[in-house]
Design a protein around this motif. Structure first.
Motif, PDB file in Angstrom:
ATOM      1  N   LEU A 315      23.052 -63.094  69.145  1.00 27.97           N
ATOM      2  CA  LEU A 315      23.129 -61.724  69.634  1.00 27.97           C
ATOM      3  C   LEU A 315      22.919 -61.634  71.145  1.00 27.97           C
ATOM      4  O   LEU A 315      23.587 -60.868  71.835  1.00 27.97           O
ATOM      5  CB  LEU A 315      22.085 -60.848  68.923  1.00 27.97           C
ATOM      6  N   VAL A 316      21.989 -62.429  71.664  1.00 28.71           N
ATOM      7  CA  VAL A 316      21.643 -62.298  73.072  1.00 28.71           C
ATOM      8  C   VAL A 316      22.624 -63.017  73.992  1.00 28.71           C
ATOM      9  O   VAL A 316      22.802 -62.621  75.150  1.00 28.71           O
ATOM     10  CB  VAL A 316      20.203 -62.818  73.324  1.00 28.71           C
ATOM     11  N   SER A 317      23.286 -64.056  73.513  1.00 31.89           N
ATOM     12  CA  SER A 317      24.158 -64.856  74.379  1.00 31.89           C
ATOM     13  C   SER A 317      25.285 -64.059  75.028  1.00 31.89           C
ATOM     14  O   SER A 317      25.478 -64.143  76.250  1.00 31.89           O
ATOM     15  CB  SER A 317      24.727 -66.045  73.591  1.00 31.89           C
ATOM     16  N   PRO A 318      26.063 -63.278  74.264  1.00 36.52           N
ATOM     17  CA  PRO A 318      27.109 -62.483  74.937  1.00 36.52           C
ATOM     18  C   PRO A 318      26.529 -61.470  75.922  1.00 36.52           C
ATOM     19  O   PRO A 318      27.123 -61.204  76.976  1.00 36.52           O
ATOM     20  CB  PRO A 318      27.808 -61.767  73.771  1.00 36.52           C
ATOM     21  N   MET A 319      25.368 -60.914  75.581  1.00 38.03           N
ATOM     22  CA  MET A 319      24.722 -59.966  76.492  1.00 38.03           C
ATOM     23  C   MET A 319      24.392 -60.607  77.830  1.00 38.03           C
ATOM     24  O   MET A 319      24.554 -59.990  78.888  1.00 38.03           O
ATOM     25  CB  MET A 319      23.438 -59.427  75.851  1.00 38.03           C
ATOM     26  N   LEU A 320      23.931 -61.857  77.788  1.00 37.25           N
ATOM     27  CA  LEU A 320      23.555 -62.547  79.026  1.00 37.25           C
ATOM     28  C   LEU A 320      24.772 -62.797  79.911  1.00 37.25           C
ATOM     29  O   LEU A 320      24.689 -62.698  81.139  1.00 37.25           O
ATOM     30  CB  LEU A 320      22.858 -63.869  78.692  1.00 37.25           C
ATOM     31  N   VAL A 321      25.903 -63.119  79.296  1.00 32.46           N
ATOM     32  CA  VAL A 321      27.127 -63.337  80.075  1.00 32.46           C
ATOM     33  C   VAL A 321      27.553 -62.038  80.756  1.00 32.46           C
ATOM     34  O   VAL A 321      27.819 -62.004  81.966  1.00 32.46           O
ATOM     35  CB  VAL A 321      28.254 -63.865  79.174  1.00 32.46           C
ATOM     36  N   PHE A 322      27.610 -60.949  79.979  1.00 34.41           N
ATOM     37  CA  PHE A 322      28.001 -59.665  80.549  1.00 34.41           C
ATOM     38  C   PHE A 322      26.992 -59.195  81.603  1.00 34.41           C
ATOM     39  O   PHE A 322      27.369 -58.635  82.630  1.00 34.41           O
ATOM     40  CB  PHE A 322      28.127 -58.607  79.449  1.00 34.41           C
ATOM     41  N   PHE A 452      30.035 -66.706  92.277  1.00 32.92           N
ATOM     42  CA  PHE A 452      30.289 -67.195  93.637  1.00 32.92           C
ATOM     43  C   PHE A 452      31.712 -66.879  94.099  1.00 32.92           C
ATOM     44  O   PHE A 452      32.065 -67.134  95.250  1.00 32.92           O
ATOM     45  CB  PHE A 452      30.048 -68.701  93.723  1.00 32.92           C
ATOM     46  N   ILE A 453      32.544 -66.347  93.198  1.00 36.12           N
ATOM     47  CA  ILE A 453      33.923 -65.996  93.548  1.00 36.12           C
ATOM     48  C   ILE A 453      33.924 -64.657  94.290  1.00 36.12           C
ATOM     49  O   ILE A 453      33.337 -63.679  93.827  1.00 36.12           O
ATOM     50  CB  ILE A 453      34.803 -65.906  92.277  1.00 36.12           C
ATOM     51  N   ARG A 454      34.574 -64.597  95.424  1.00 42.70           N
ATOM     52  CA  ARG A 454      34.597 -63.388  96.239  1.00 42.70           C
ATOM     53  C   ARG A 454      35.804 -62.491  95.940  1.00 42.70           C
ATOM     54  O   ARG A 454      35.768 -61.304  96.230  1.00 42.70           O
ATOM     55  CB  ARG A 454      34.586 -63.765  97.727  1.00 42.70           C
ATOM     56  N   ASN A 455      36.857 -63.068  95.379  1.00 38.42           N
ATOM     57  CA  ASN A 455      38.025 -62.261  95.020  1.00 38.42           C
ATOM     58  C   ASN A 455      37.697 -61.386  93.810  1.00 38.42           C
ATOM     59  O   ASN A 455      37.401 -61.898  92.732  1.00 38.42           O
ATOM     60  CB  ASN A 455      39.208 -63.173  94.687  1.00 38.42           C
ATOM     61  N   PRO A 456      37.714 -60.051  93.948  1.00 35.36           N
ATOM     62  CA  PRO A 456      37.301 -59.184  92.837  1.00 35.36           C
ATOM     63  C   PRO A 456      38.163 -59.315  91.602  1.00 35.36           C
ATOM     64  O   PRO A 456      37.664 -59.175  90.475  1.00 35.36           O
ATOM     65  CB  PRO A 456      37.399 -57.769  93.438  1.00 35.36           C
ATOM     66  N   TRP A 457      39.455 -59.587  91.762  1.00 35.23           N
ATOM     67  CA  TRP A 457      40.329 -59.718  90.590  1.00 35.23           C
ATOM     68  C   TRP A 457      39.942 -60.937  89.755  1.00 35.23           C
ATOM     69  O   TRP A 457      39.850 -60.852  88.519  1.00 35.23           O
ATOM     70  CB  TRP A 457      41.797 -59.817  91.045  1.00 35.23           C
ATOM     71  N   TRP A 458      39.740 -62.064  90.427  1.00 36.07           N
ATOM     72  CA  TRP A 458      39.326 -63.269  89.708  1.00 36.07           C
ATOM     73  C   TRP A 458      37.916 -63.095  89.134  1.00 36.07           C
ATOM     74  O   TRP A 458      37.626 -63.539  88.016  1.00 36.07           O
ATOM     75  CB  TRP A 458      39.358 -64.478  90.647  1.00 36.07           C
ATOM     76  N   TYR A 459      37.039 -62.469  89.929  1.00 31.57           N
ATOM     77  CA  TYR A 459      35.648 -62.280  89.495  1.00 31.57           C
ATOM     78  C   TYR A 459      35.583 -61.494  88.184  1.00 31.57           C
ATOM     79  O   TYR A 459      35.001 -61.955  87.183  1.00 31.57           O
ATOM     80  CB  TYR A 459      34.872 -61.541  90.592  1.00 31.57           C
ATOM     81  N   TRP A 460      36.170 -60.308  88.172  1.00 31.73           N
ATOM     82  CA  TRP A 460      36.085 -59.464  86.985  1.00 31.73           C
ATOM     83  C   TRP A 460      36.948 -59.995  85.846  1.00 31.73           C
ATOM     84  O   TRP A 460      36.558 -59.899  84.671  1.00 31.73           O
ATOM     85  CB  TRP A 460      36.474 -58.032  87.338  1.00 31.73           C
ATOM     86  N   GLY A 461      38.094 -60.541  86.181  1.00 34.24           N
ATOM     87  CA  GLY A 461      38.958 -61.073  85.118  1.00 34.24           C
ATOM     88  C   GLY A 461      38.310 -62.220  84.366  1.00 34.24           C
ATOM     89  O   GLY A 461      38.232 -62.203  83.130  1.00 34.24           O
ATOM     90  N   LEU A 462      37.850 -63.225  85.113  1.00 38.44           N
ATOM     91  CA  LEU A 462      37.213 -64.372  84.466  1.00 38.44           C
ATOM     92  C   LEU A 462      35.888 -63.981  83.803  1.00 38.44           C
ATOM     93  O   LEU A 462      35.556 -64.455  82.712  1.00 38.44           O
ATOM     94  CB  LEU A 462      36.976 -65.481  85.498  1.00 38.44           C
ATOM     95  N   GLY A 463      35.119 -63.118  84.469  1.00 39.44           N
ATOM     96  CA  GLY A 463      33.824 -62.709  83.924  1.00 39.44           C
ATOM     97  C   GLY A 463      33.950 -61.994  82.590  1.00 39.44           C
ATOM     98  O   GLY A 463      33.249 -62.319  81.619  1.00 39.44           O
ATOM     99  N   ILE A 464      34.844 -61.017  82.523  1.00 37.63           N
ATOM    100  CA  ILE A 464      35.052 -60.275  81.273  1.00 37.63           C
ATOM    101  C   ILE A 464      35.620 -61.191  80.196  1.00 37.63           C
ATOM    102  O   ILE A 464      35.257 -61.092  79.018  1.00 37.63           O
ATOM    103  CB  ILE A 464      35.979 -59.068  81.528  1.00 37.63           C
ATOM    104  N   LEU A 465      36.510 -62.105  80.585  1.00 34.29           N
ATOM    105  CA  LEU A 465      37.085 -63.057  79.625  1.00 34.29           C
ATOM    106  C   LEU A 465      35.995 -63.931  79.004  1.00 34.29           C
ATOM    107  O   LEU A 465      35.971 -64.150  77.786  1.00 34.29           O
ATOM    108  CB  LEU A 465      38.130 -63.925  80.313  1.00 34.29           C
ATOM    109  N   LEU A 466      35.076 -64.421  79.832  1.00 36.46           N
ATOM    110  CA  LEU A 466      33.976 -65.251  79.332  1.00 36.46           C
ATOM    111  C   LEU A 466      33.053 -64.444  78.409  1.00 36.46           C
ATOM    112  O   LEU A 466      32.612 -64.936  77.367  1.00 36.46           O
ATOM    113  CB  LEU A 466      33.169 -65.811  80.512  1.00 36.46           C
TER     114      LEU A 466
END
Length: 501
Positions: A315-322, A452-466
């Motif tokens: 339960l906590v693992s996905p929360m930590l990623v987000f 550490f990624i500064r490009n917002p598109w890559w940051y949010w895209g990869l982050g939400i995907l993970l």
């Protein structure tokens, strides 16, 4: 007096972990409004002042309550599990009497030591009167802790959930107006009012089950000495825990000569240990009473602990990623833009939460076994390492160092507890726990690298995907292990068929 059946099942664990995690989530949503308003009104300095008052009062409360709020849960849970109504009523009377005695003693001690507390806590000004005015909180916390122990031991989980929610709601509507009109002058009366509200809510629910009564003679009180002796270890551990936070915050205040740094550290610690760890709120409320009565269950202690770990970790693992990805938005939302320097600390501290999810159920074994010495030893090791680590790391890397120290100490603590539980209690970590850790930890590591990624598109895209990948992984595993999904589907089908007919 009916006992809950199959309280060791995955469905039960998921249901009540979800219940208290959900309540905590709602509390956080209410807290978003409160923290945003308080942080905006008072700023980091005001938040730091609240933190110093709270840590000092908590230290004093934990030093004088004899650990009854924890030790009583074990005794009441055993009496409830044995369906011994006479013993249960005797325990309730005894717990209430001891809590009133310790509460009054703690309040008196706070008044007597008020001048010293002012000197030890602050490097400037005279706050003696403030601590005298805060002294009733110590007594109210003792009474509240005793009534909470009664509710926990009797598995009154829904009542506890209501208390938690109403308490946060009351804190919003009482503290914010006071801070708005009176600023920092309202901090002391606001803290007293919030403590009174929590006590009133708790005794309101508890007295419905057991009307007020108390031990009427010295002999009845003496029967609680075994509970008190077990609680002494909780007292010492509480002193060490509160003392560790007290030392850290006081060090930050003295070293930087600024309350702002204390406020930033407190915000970072709150976000990671409390908000991100909201799944853990079910541990003390549901898991500890079940583990205390484990000798009456058909499963082994290791099985009960491992099942709790599996559900909590998934339960906590996905929360930590987000959480890791969303912190740049959450910090201004929960507090204000002034607290953004704490983000780097929080993103590193998220790693500690993975190991905390596995460690916490194991760390309850000494409490459930009544092994006060082991519990005290393990707590002391952690608190000493935490103070040393945070102080040294802050001097070198400031707030980022605090996050690194919390994570490193958390990993060391996990290893120590794991080996100690195996040696002392024969605990064996299941293959499932190891497998789930290997599945979810990479998502957390990759999420941190994404920061550490500064490009917002890559940051949010990869982050939400993970985050979504971690969430799907947990859902698929929990779906296989519990019947809650099938129950939900059947209820939905039944409702639709009923409406169509």
């Amino acid at each position: 007096m009916k006992k809950t059946k199959k309280t060791d099942s995955y469905s039960h664990i998921l249901k009540y972990t979800g219940l208290f995690g959900g309540v905590q989530g709602v509390n956080i949503l209410v807290g978003i409004v409160r923290n945003k308003l308080v942080a905006t009104i008072l700023g980091p300095a005001g938040m730091g002042l609240i933190s110093l008052f709270n840590s000092t009062i908590n230290l004093l409360a934990n030093s004088t309550n004899l650990g009854i709020s924890m030790s009583a849960v074990k005794n009441i849970s055993e009496a409830y599990d044995n369906e011994d109504k006479t013993e249960l009523e005797r325990m309730v009377r005894m717990v209430r009497s001891w809590c009133v005695i310790t509460g009054l003693a703690g309040m008196l001690l706070c008044i007597v030591l008020s001048h010293l507390l002012s000197k030890w806590t602050f490097g400037w000004g005279d706050h003696t009167l403030h601590f005298i005015l805060l002294s009733p909180i110590v007594a109210m916390m003792a009474v509240t802790g005793g009534e909470m122990a009664i509710l926990k031991g009797m598995r009154k989980l829904k009542n506890l959930a209501y208390i938690s929610f109403y308490n946060v709601l009351a804190a919003l509507f009482t503290s914010v107006p006071l801070y708005y009109y009176f600023g920092e002058k309202a901090i002391v009366p606001s803290l007293v009012l919030m403590a009174f509200t929590q006590m009133a809510l708790t005794i309101g629910y508890s007295y419905r089950i057991f009307p007020f009564s108390y031990a009427k003679d010295k002999h009845s009180l003496n029967k609680g000495m075994s509970m008190v002796r077990l609680g002494i270890a909780f007292v010492v551990a509480g002193i060490l825990g509160s003392g560790a936070e007290f030392v850290i915050r006081s060090f930050l205040s003295y070293y930087t000569s600024s309350l702002d740094m204390v406020g930033l550290y407190s915000a970072g610690y709150m976000m990671t240990m409390v908000y991100a760890g909201m799944v853990f709120s079910a541990m003390e409320t549901d898991f500890f009473p079940r583990l205390s009565a484990c000798h009456n269950l058909s499963t082994t202690t290791s099985t009960v602990v491992n099942r709790q770990i599996e559900v909590s970790f998934l339960l906590v693992s996905p929360m930590l990623v987000f959480f890791t990805i969303m912190l740049p938005i959450l910090i201004p939302l929960l507090y204000s833009g002034k607290f953004t320097p704490a983000i780097s600390m929080m993103q590193v501290t998220m790693f500690a939460m993975y190991f905390r999810a596995i460690k916490l159920p194991i760390s309850y074994l000494p409490l459930a076994k009544g092994d006060s010495i082991s519990y005290l030893l393990l707590e002391a090791i952690y608190d000493i390492l935490l103070v040393i680590g945070v102080v040294l790391a802050f001097v070198k890397w400031e707030l980022l160092g605090c996050g690194i120290a919390i994570t490193v100490v958390g990993i060391i603590d996990f290893i120590v507890i794991l080996f100690y539980a195996r040696y002392k209690y024969g605990y064996r970590m299941s293959c499932s726990v190891r497998a789930y850790a290997m599945m979810q930890l990479p998502f957390g590591i990759l999420a941190y690298l994404v920061t550490f990624i500064r490009n917002p598109w890559w940051y949010w895209g990869l982050g939400i995907l993970l985050g979504c990948a971690s969430l799907v992984t947990s859902i698929l595993i929990l779906r296989q292990k519990t019947s809650l999904w099938q129950s939900l589907v059947s209820k939905v089908k039944k409702r639709f068929s009923h409406e169509s007919s």
